[in-house]
Design a protein around this motif. Sequence first.
Motif, short mmCIF file in Angstrom:
data_model
loop_
_atom_site.label_atom_id
_atom_site.label_comp_id
_atom_site.label_asym_id
_atom_site.label_seq_id
_atom_site.Cartn_x
_atom_site.Cartn_y
_atom_site.Cartn_z
N SER A 127 0.85 -1.15 0.01
CA SER A 127 -0.02 -0.13 0.01
C SER A 127 0.85 1.28 0.04
O SER A 127 0.80 2.39 -0.62
N GLU A 128 1.94 1.36 0.78
CA GLU A 128 2.81 2.44 0.81
C GLU A 128 3.48 2.61 -0.43
O GLU A 128 3.60 3.81 -0.98
N SER A 129 3.82 1.64 -1.18
CA SER A 129 4.41 1.56 -2.51
C SER A 129 3.52 2.33 -3.40
O SER A 129 3.87 3.21 -4.42
N ASN A 130 2.19 1.93 -3.47
CA ASN A 130 1.27 2.28 -4.49
C ASN A 130 0.94 3.79 -4.20
O ASN A 130 0.78 4.46 -5.27
N HIS A 131 0.97 4.22 -2.84
CA HIS A 131 0.64 5.68 -2.58
C HIS A 131 1.75 6.56 -3.08
O HIS A 131 1.59 7.63 -3.60
N ILE B 186 3.59 5.78 -5.88
CA ILE B 186 3.24 5.88 -7.20
C ILE B 186 2.19 6.81 -7.67
O ILE B 186 2.18 7.73 -8.53
N HIS B 187 1.21 6.82 -6.90
CA HIS B 187 -0.16 7.90 -7.32
C HIS B 187 0.30 9.21 -6.83
O HIS B 187 -0.20 10.09 -7.75
N LEU B 188 1.02 9.40 -5.92
CA LEU B 188 1.46 10.88 -5.61
C LEU B 188 2.45 11.51 -6.79
O LEU B 188 2.19 12.46 -7.22
N SER B 189 3.21 10.46 -7.20
CA SER B 189 4.00 11.07 -8.28
C SER B 189 3.36 11.31 -9.50
O SER B 189 3.33 12.39 -10.32
N ASN B 190 2.15 10.58 -9.88
CA ASN B 190 1.28 10.70 -11.11
C ASN B 190 0.62 12.09 -10.80
O ASN B 190 0.39 12.82 -11.79
N THR B 191 -0.05 12.29 -9.52
CA THR B 191 -0.66 13.43 -9.42
C THR B 191 0.31 14.61 -9.45
O THR B 191 -0.17 15.77 -9.91
N ASN B 192 1.50 14.85 -8.94
CA ASN B 192 2.27 16.10 -9.28
C ASN B 192 2.47 16.07 -10.65
O ASN B 192 2.62 17.28 -11.05
#
Length: 882
Positions: free
Chosen positions: A253-257, A259-265
């Motif tokens: 879950s931490e790894s997915n978070h 990745i999602h934060l990078s895409n959002t930025n």
Amino acid sequence: MTAIKHALQRDIFTPNDERLLSIVNVCKAGKKKRNCFLCATVTTERPVQVNVVKVKKSDKGDFYKRQTAWALRDLAVVDAKDAVKENPEFDLHFDKVYKWVASSTVEKNTFISCIWKLNQRYLRKKIDFINVSSQLLEESVPSGENQSVAGGDEEAVDEYQELNAREEQDIEIMMEGCEYAISNAEAFAEKLSRELQVLDGANIQSIMASEKQVNILMKLLDEALKEVDQIELKLSSYEEMLQSVKEQMDQISESNHLIHLSNTNNVKLLSEIEFLVNHMDLAKGHIKALQEGDLTSSRGIEACTNAADALLQCMNVALRPGHDMLHAVKQQQQRFSDLREQFARRLASHLNSVFVQQGHDQSSTLAQHSVELTLPNHHPFHRDLLRYAKLMEWLKNTDYGKYEGLTKNYIWMDYLSQLYEREIKDFFEVAKIKMTGTTREGKKFGLHGSSGKLTGSTSSLNKLSVQSSGNRRSQSSSLLDMGNMSASDLDVADRTKFDKIFEQVLSELEPLCLAEQDFISKFFKLQQHQSISGTTTNEAEEMDGGTLSRSYTSGAPQTISSEKDMIRQMMTKIFRCIEPELNNLIALGDKIDSFNSLYMLVKMSHHVWTAQNVDPASFLSTTLGNVLVTVKRNFDKCISNQMKQMDEVKISKKSKVGILPFVAEFEEFAALAESIFKNAERRGDLDKAYIKLIRAVFVSVEKVANESQKTPRDVVMMENFHHIFATLSRLKISCLEAEKKEAKQKYTDHLQSYVIYSLGQPLEKLNHFFEGVEARVAQGIREEEVSYQLAFNKQELRKVIKEYPGKEVKKGLDNLYKKVDKHLCEEENLLQVVWHSMQDEFIRQYKHFEGLIARCYPGSGITMEFTIQDILDYCSSIAQSH
């Protein structure tokens, strides 16, 4: 007391579905001892209502009657007077305080205790029990089997419960099974007792049998607890296995978070870059238009306008937090600022050149308007400049300093202001020449040069001594001078011509000012209209000159916007010569004929009213309002001059007066004013002037009549007030109805006075004779006995009558006619009216003498030497002969 209680229950409360709970024998404190009963009752129906009832024994028998009832909820205070000592007195506070004395303290305490219980059980309201023993109230608290209210009656009521339907059905079935239940109650009760014993035995056996089942249930519970312990052990092992799985899932879950934060930025960064590119990028075509665009052609102006709007949008874009710190953004903003400054400078320079060029172009067209009473049309100039209106709005929003400079250049450049000044002065010069006829005639009124200003000083009013004569035409020629020229010197055509010229002047000025104001508002993007509660023309009627001027000058409220103020300042600078030129024109019109002030007041008021309906605070409304003040002053001055001339009038001592000049002048003024002020807005000013003038006319007529030596006072008053009455009746001036009635009354009174004065006593000796007869009758002598008086006998009467034969009477009447003819003037044609009145008065005197002869000398056969028909014939022949 028990017997009384049962009797009251039976006779009074049972018919009303009430139950008596407590009773106390009382009498009113401090009065004659008349016993009565206070009863505490409750209704048998629900909801229960609790009352305190006063019952009194009837005077006609031994029965009791219900006198007064109070609801317990209305009781506020119960005062027992003393909580320690025994005291039979107590008070009940309902709508007022009722003081009672109980027959015994025990009865009082019992009654108060019952009241407290009823309050606790049914009302639960705050009734103050004061001076009541706490022990009494504590004893009243229900406990166990002794709970009762007034001997246990109320407990029985409360514990009683109705049978429900099933219970009723069971009882009926049971009673049907025992036919003797009603006839033999003891047998039925014994049977029920036996059945109850059987049921009790069955219940005991059932309880004893259930002990085995309880033991079995306890064994089952022990087995269930063992199974629960085994399940808990299995769950613990499962939990340990899942704990390791949980740790692995947390890492995923931490790894997915991340990745999602990078895409959002990345998405947000792309959005910010797209925002800056889309909103802060100016097209090359727009940049070229701003730098090199053609500001003379319509296409070039449109391109520059679009480019300026695009630049403004780029500069006004709302940057998000942090954008202003980017170096590229700062560079782009600086580039936009440079473009804006460069284009604003180029636009302002071009518009200043256009202002100058337009001023030169229009000055060349003045010659063709110099001989016509029209003003040049500035529409082409306005149309060309309005192409730049959107660019002016852009300049106003982006560089207010250059925008303000353009507004000042527009009004302060000599080209435009001098252009309008030349046009307006030439226009007024033509108007003045048309008013006076020719330039040479204009010099007589003070017109010199092209400026058209009045240089001649206003001459003072000439005081003329009005010579009285019998000819109306000669009187009219000597009318008082109305402002250097008599009103009779100008005919209706001249005044109509002046009215048309003045109207044309105002009609030409109005569209000129409105067009220029509309252009300024549109070109410079200034707010022109707003809701303003300015002073109206009708309100100005009630003000003097100074107040009126201030009201028109202020125009708008104190919170007027700066844009409205700017429009007014620009219009005032451009058209600064309009107000003085209008004042000069008004002065000329007033100098030509003071009656022109009537025309000018009506026309100017109408144009002020029209201008105020469009915009009460506009330059045109303010300017025309100020000029209207001058016109109103001239009008007031015209009225004052007429009143002054009336006061200074002098009459000839050698000729008869006739119709006074100022009376004829008032008729001329009123007829002219009515034709001018028909349906006018300023009718109130004229009505006030009418009142002042007519009162001055009345006063002056009486003054002249008192000073007249040749013509009798009554004749002067009669003829002139008859003329005034005829004038007011013909013109039908509503505000002068009272004065018309007054004029008619004065005319009638002085006609009667003149007739009596002129007729005198045509039969003088006969009149003296009958005056003596009337004196004897007044002293108490009977009328039929007067003939026995020596001085008034029949012989004396005949002697007096013989002195007045018909010939002498006719001669006297003929001399009287000639005398009246000399007094009256021909214009009013009142000779026949006066002569007819004299005839009626003479006949009245004749009938009076005949009546005295008939009453005082009855049967004597004495009559006058002439008859009434002779009098009529004499008067008719005299009138026809003359």
